[in-house]
Design a protein around this motif. Structure first.
Motif, mmCIF file in Angstrom:
data_model
loop_
_atom_site.group_PDB
_atom_site.id
_atom_site.type_symbol
_atom_site.label_atom_id
_atom_site.label_comp_id
_atom_site.label_asym_id
_atom_site.label_seq_id
_atom_site.Cartn_x
_atom_site.Cartn_y
_atom_site.Cartn_z
ATOM 1 N N VAL A 65 0.857 -1.186 0.000
ATOM 2 C CA VAL A 65 0.000 0.000 0.000
ATOM 3 C C VAL A 65 0.889 1.231 0.000
ATOM 4 O O VAL A 65 1.580 1.522 0.981
ATOM 5 N N ASN A 66 0.893 1.938 -1.129
ATOM 6 C CA ASN A 66 1.650 3.177 -1.246
ATOM 7 C C ASN A 66 0.864 4.291 -0.571
ATOM 8 O O ASN A 66 -0.104 4.812 -1.132
ATOM 9 N N ASP A 67 1.286 4.673 0.624
ATOM 10 C CA ASP A 67 0.568 5.680 1.402
ATOM 11 C C ASP A 67 1.079 7.081 1.069
ATOM 12 O O ASP A 67 1.481 7.846 1.948
ATOM 13 N N GLY A 68 1.093 7.388 -0.220
ATOM 14 C CA GLY A 68 1.520 8.715 -0.661
ATOM 15 C C GLY A 68 2.987 8.989 -0.417
ATOM 16 O O GLY A 68 3.379 10.117 -0.101
ATOM 17 N N THR A 69 3.824 7.955 -0.552
ATOM 18 C CA THR A 69 5.245 8.125 -0.276
ATOM 19 C C THR A 69 5.871 9.191 -1.178
ATOM 20 O O THR A 69 5.497 9.336 -2.344
ATOM 21 N N LYS A 70 6.830 9.938 -0.642
ATOM 22 C CA LYS A 70 7.422 11.064 -1.374
ATOM 23 C C LYS A 70 8.868 10.799 -1.786
ATOM 24 O O LYS A 70 9.502 11.658 -2.399
#
Length: 215
Positions: A37-42
Motif C-alpha cells: 500500500v503506497n501511502d503517498g510516499t514522497k
C-alpha cells in the motif's frame, strides 16, 4: 485462494524497503500474495517496489492505520499478516505458520527479535501454547514482552472481516486498541515460540514519538 496475504504499508522507506521485500519474496512457502500500500510516499520507495511482483494500492497519505485497513480489505488469503516496511521476516515464517495452523484457528502468534541500529539484537522467544480460547490466550500473551504489535500475528481473514475490525486512524500505537480486542474475540488462538519477525528499532520512527495526543 492464497493461504496468506502479506500487507506492507509504504511511506518514505527507501532505505529499508528492499531488505523488507527481499525477506518477504524469498519465502520457502509459495502460496501467498503480497499487497503493498503506497501511502503517498514522497521518496524513491515505489521505484524499488516496481522491481517486485506484488499488488500495489496507491492512496494519498493517510497514515499506517488507513494503509493497513485498505490492504486488509483487498486481501484474498485465508490469513492476513501485517509487515512494516522497515522490518523483515524470516524466510521460513510462512512455512512454519502453515505447519502450526489447525482447522479454524482464528489467530496465531509468533515471536519477534528487536534489531537495533548498531546491529545488536534481542530475541524474545516467548513460551508457546496450544489452541485455546481468546480469553485464556490473552492471559498468557499479556505476560509476553510485546502484546499488541500487529506484525506478530496471523489473523484469519474471515474472522477479521466478520468482526469488522479496523485500525484507528490518525493515531500512533494504533495496535494497542485493536490487537487485544482481536485476541479476546477469537475462539481459537495458538502461539508458537518461533521467532519469525525482525522488528527494527529506529530513533526517528513513528513508534518513538513523544506526541501523546496521537498515542
Amino acid at each position: 485462494m492464497p493461504k496468506f496475504s502479506i500487507i506492507i504499508p509504504v511511506y518514505n522507506v527507501e532505505k529499508y524497503i528492499k531488505e523488507c521485500l527481499d525477506s518477504v519474496m524469498n519465502q520457502t512457502y509459495n502460496n501467498y500474495e503480497v499487497i503493498v500500500v503506497n501511502d503517498g510516499t514522497k521518496d524513491r520507495s515505489m521505484d524499488i517496489v516496481k522491481n517486485y511482483e506484488v499488488k500495489v494500492i496507491n492512496q494519498e497519505n493517510q497514515g499506517l492505520s488507513a494503509a493497513r485497513n485498505i490492504g486488509a480489505s483487498k486481501a484474498k488469503g485465508e490469513y492476513i499478516l501485517f509487515v512494516d516496511s522497515d522490518d523483515t521476516i524470516e524466510t521460513d515464517l510462512l512455512q512454519r505458520l502453515d505447519k502450526a495452523l489447525e482447522k479454524d484457528t482464528d489467530l496465531i502468534r509468533y515471536q519477534l527479535r528487536e534489531v537495533y541500529e548498531d546491529k545488536e539484537s534481542i530475541d524474545y522467544k516467548e513460551e508457546s501454547f496450544s489452541t485455546c480460547s481468546g480469553e485464556n490466550a490473552f492471559k498468557k500473551i499479556c505476560k509476553y514482552h510485546i502484546v499488541e504489535a500487529a506484525p506478530v500475528y496471523a489473523i484469519r481473514r474471515e474472522f477479521f472481516e466478520k468482526e469488522k475490525f479496523e485500525f484507528a486512524k490518525g493515531m500512533v500505537h494504533e495496535d494497542f486498541g485493536l490487537i487485544p480486542l482481536i485476541i479476546m474475540k477469537a475462539k481459537k488462538v495458538k502461539s508458537i515460540s518461533y521467532i519469525g519477525y525482525n522488528y527494527r528499532q529506529r530513533s526517528n520512527s513513528i513508534m518513538s514519538t513523544n506526541d501523546y495526543k496521537k498515542t
